[in-house]
Design an enzyme around this catalytic site. Sequence first.
Site, PDB file in Angstrom:
ATOM      1  N   ARG A 113      -0.846   9.289  -9.950  1.00 18.15           N
ATOM      2  CA  ARG A 113      -0.841   8.060  -9.152  1.00 18.15           C
ATOM      3  C   ARG A 113      -0.186   6.886  -9.882  1.00 18.15           C
ATOM      4  O   ARG A 113       0.470   6.056  -9.275  1.00 18.15           O
ATOM      5  CB  ARG A 113      -2.279   7.686  -8.751  1.00 18.15           C
ATOM      6  N   ASN A 136     -10.804  -2.476  -5.404  1.00 17.75           N
ATOM      7  CA  ASN A 136     -10.051  -1.583  -6.282  1.00 17.75           C
ATOM      8  C   ASN A 136     -10.736  -1.401  -7.637  1.00 17.75           C
ATOM      9  O   ASN A 136     -10.440  -0.445  -8.364  1.00 17.75           O
ATOM     10  CB  ASN A 136      -8.610  -2.077  -6.483  1.00 17.75           C
ATOM     11  N   TRP A 137     -11.694  -2.302  -7.971  1.00 16.67           N
ATOM     12  CA  TRP A 137     -12.459  -2.111  -9.217  1.00 16.67           C
ATOM     13  C   TRP A 137     -13.297  -0.838  -9.151  1.00 16.67           C
ATOM     14  O   TRP A 137     -13.775  -0.346 -10.169  1.00 16.67           O
ATOM     15  CB  TRP A 137     -13.381  -3.305  -9.480  1.00 16.67           C
ATOM     16  N   HIS A 151       2.403   3.553  -8.982  1.00 19.51           N
ATOM     17  CA  HIS A 151       2.213   2.121  -9.264  1.00 19.51           C
ATOM     18  C   HIS A 151       3.423   1.567 -10.035  1.00 19.51           C
ATOM     19  O   HIS A 151       3.854   0.451  -9.799  1.00 19.51           O
ATOM     20  CB  HIS A 151       0.924   1.895 -10.055  1.00 19.51           C
ATOM     21  N   ASN A 209       1.236   3.457  -2.897  1.00 19.67           N
ATOM     22  CA  ASN A 209       1.739   3.917  -4.203  1.00 19.67           C
ATOM     23  C   ASN A 209       1.216   5.308  -4.545  1.00 19.67           C
ATOM     24  O   ASN A 209       1.960   6.161  -5.036  1.00 19.67           O
ATOM     25  CB  ASN A 209       1.297   2.970  -5.328  1.00 19.67           C
ATOM     26  N   ARG A 263      -5.006  -1.874   8.954  1.00 19.46           N
ATOM     27  CA  ARG A 263      -6.180  -2.690   8.620  1.00 19.46           C
ATOM     28  C   ARG A 263      -5.777  -3.743   7.597  1.00 19.46           C
ATOM     29  O   ARG A 263      -4.721  -3.638   6.973  1.00 19.46           O
ATOM     30  CB  ARG A 263      -7.321  -1.812   8.091  1.00 19.46           C
ATOM     31  N   ASP A 315       0.827  -1.207   0.000  1.00 15.53           N
ATOM     32  CA  ASP A 315       0.000   0.000   0.000  1.00 15.53           C
ATOM     33  C   ASP A 315       0.866   1.264   0.000  1.00 15.53           C
ATOM     34  O   ASP A 315       1.994   1.243   0.489  1.00 15.53           O
ATOM     35  CB  ASP A 315      -0.917  -0.025   1.240  1.00 15.53           C
TER      36      ASP A 315
HETATM   37  C1  IPE Z   1      -5.313  -2.743  -0.202  1.00 15.68           C
HETATM   38  O1  IPE Z   1      -5.004  -1.415  -0.353  1.00 15.68           O
HETATM   39  C2  IPE Z   1      -5.335  -3.429  -1.551  1.00 15.68           C
HETATM   40  C3  IPE Z   1      -4.045  -3.628  -2.167  1.00 15.68           C
HETATM   41  C4  IPE Z   1      -2.886  -3.325  -1.634  1.00 15.68           C
HETATM   42  C5  IPE Z   1      -4.071  -4.245  -3.468  1.00 15.68           C
HETATM   43  P1  IPE Z   1      -6.145  -0.311  -0.522  1.00 15.68           P
HETATM   44  O2  IPE Z   1      -5.459   0.999  -0.646  1.00 15.68           O
HETATM   45  O3  IPE Z   1      -7.061  -0.689  -1.620  1.00 15.68           O
HETATM   46  O4  IPE Z   1      -6.934  -0.440   0.853  1.00 15.68           O
HETATM   47  P2  IPE Z   1      -7.728   0.636   1.689  1.00 15.68           P
HETATM   48  O5  IPE Z   1      -8.690   1.275   0.747  1.00 15.68           O
HETATM   49  O6  IPE Z   1      -6.727   1.611   2.205  1.00 15.68           O
HETATM   50  O7  IPE Z   1      -8.371  -0.135   2.775  1.00 15.68           O
HETATM   51  C1  IPE Z   2      -1.487   0.319  -3.407  1.00 14.49           C
HETATM   52  O1  IPE Z   2      -1.325   1.680  -3.424  1.00 14.49           O
HETATM   53  C2  IPE Z   2      -1.763  -0.241  -4.776  1.00 14.49           C
HETATM   54  C3  IPE Z   2      -3.143  -0.711  -4.976  1.00 14.49           C
HETATM   55  C4  IPE Z   2      -4.054  -0.700  -4.069  1.00 14.49           C
HETATM   56  C5  IPE Z   2      -3.476  -1.243  -6.274  1.00 14.49           C
HETATM   57  P1  IPE Z   2      -2.551   2.685  -3.388  1.00 14.49           P
HETATM   58  O2  IPE Z   2      -2.949   2.999  -4.785  1.00 14.49           O
HETATM   59  O3  IPE Z   2      -3.647   2.172  -2.535  1.00 14.49           O
HETATM   60  O4  IPE Z   2      -1.868   3.955  -2.725  1.00 14.49           O
HETATM   61  P2  IPE Z   2      -2.474   4.903  -1.612  1.00 14.49           P
HETATM   62  O5  IPE Z   2      -2.949   4.050  -0.496  1.00 14.49           O
HETATM   63  O6  IPE Z   2      -3.590   5.657  -2.257  1.00 14.49           O
HETATM   64  O7  IPE Z   2      -1.332   5.773  -1.215  1.00 14.49           O
HETATM   65 MG    MG Z   3      -4.078   2.365  -0.572  1.00 13.50          MG
END
Ligand code: IPE
Ligand code: IPE
Ligand code: MG
Length: 259
Positions: free
Chosen positions: A50, A85-86, A54, A39, A211, A37
């Site tokens: 963003r 994430n979808w 990634h 990125n 979490r 998490d």
């Molecule tokens: C969890 O991260 C999912 C992945 C790392 C693929 P998210 O960024 O989606 O989770 P939340 O929204 O902070 O709970």
């Molecule tokens: C994790 O990074 C990658 C995925 C969930 C796919 P995020 O995209 O959730 O990055 P933050 O949490 O918004 O910084």
């Molecule tokens: Mg995240």
Amino acid sequence: MSECGAMPDTERSERRERLLVEALRGEVPAHVAIIMDGNGRWAESRGLPRWEGHREGAKAVREAVVASLEVGVRQLTLYAFSNENWLRPATEIAALMDLLVEYAASEVEELRERGVRVRVFGDLERLAPEARAAVQRLEAATGAGEKMSLNLAISYGSRSEIARAARRLVEQALAGALRPEEVDAERFARELYTAGWPDPDLLIRTSGEQRVSNFLLWQIAYAELLVTPVLWPDFDQTHFFEAVLEYQRRERRYGRVEV
Ligand code: IPE
Ligand code: IPE
Ligand code: MG
């Protein structure tokens, strides 16, 4: 975990070696799972879009794979894309899927050479045909790897996985192939995507969020949890070895007491 962003390269690699040697002296977790998490925040803090975060995150995957191989982790399970994430903007989803296709193509040779078998799990029906084909090719090309399994959770959600397992058991029962009294935790686990894999010993979440976000809810029953503030794109081999060392300081009791 310490930050070492300003450290010169030689110092950094010496530190990496020291941590690796130290980690190899203790018991190494057989199975490490990571919620990758941060990125987006990594990119936003640099004024970048963003997807740049990634892209940098994909490099951190390489770091984690190399670190796992060096320290002797047998299974590395990475949360790459969740069911939830979808719900992100279509452009971000497209960027992530493009990166997945790119990663599968650019890493396949090295993974194969290093003896890494890739397994992808989740609701892969939801992937675009191109992305699905790319991960299938990656699985097929690396299938003989025996040093380590790299398990990628893509379009994955633990609750759907558990519901799917229940559905499969009901189907078997209705077909007369399963009696209700045969359903226990062990039998149930055999219907999960992770059937036959050992449970994670260590679950790492980067970027400070405390979490589990619908990741491996069943399988982490007795995993050691480690939340680090380091954002995923910054998570390098030294952070990985530090996490292993932290794991080695934990006392796993599984509900028992010393006698
Ligand atoms: C969890 O991260 C999912 C992945 C790392 C693929 P998210 O960024 O989606 O989770 P939340 O929204 O902070 O709970
Ligand atoms: C994790 O990074 C990658 C995925 C969930 C796919 P995020 O995209 O959730 O990055 P933050 O949490 O918004 O910084
Ligand atoms: Mg995240």
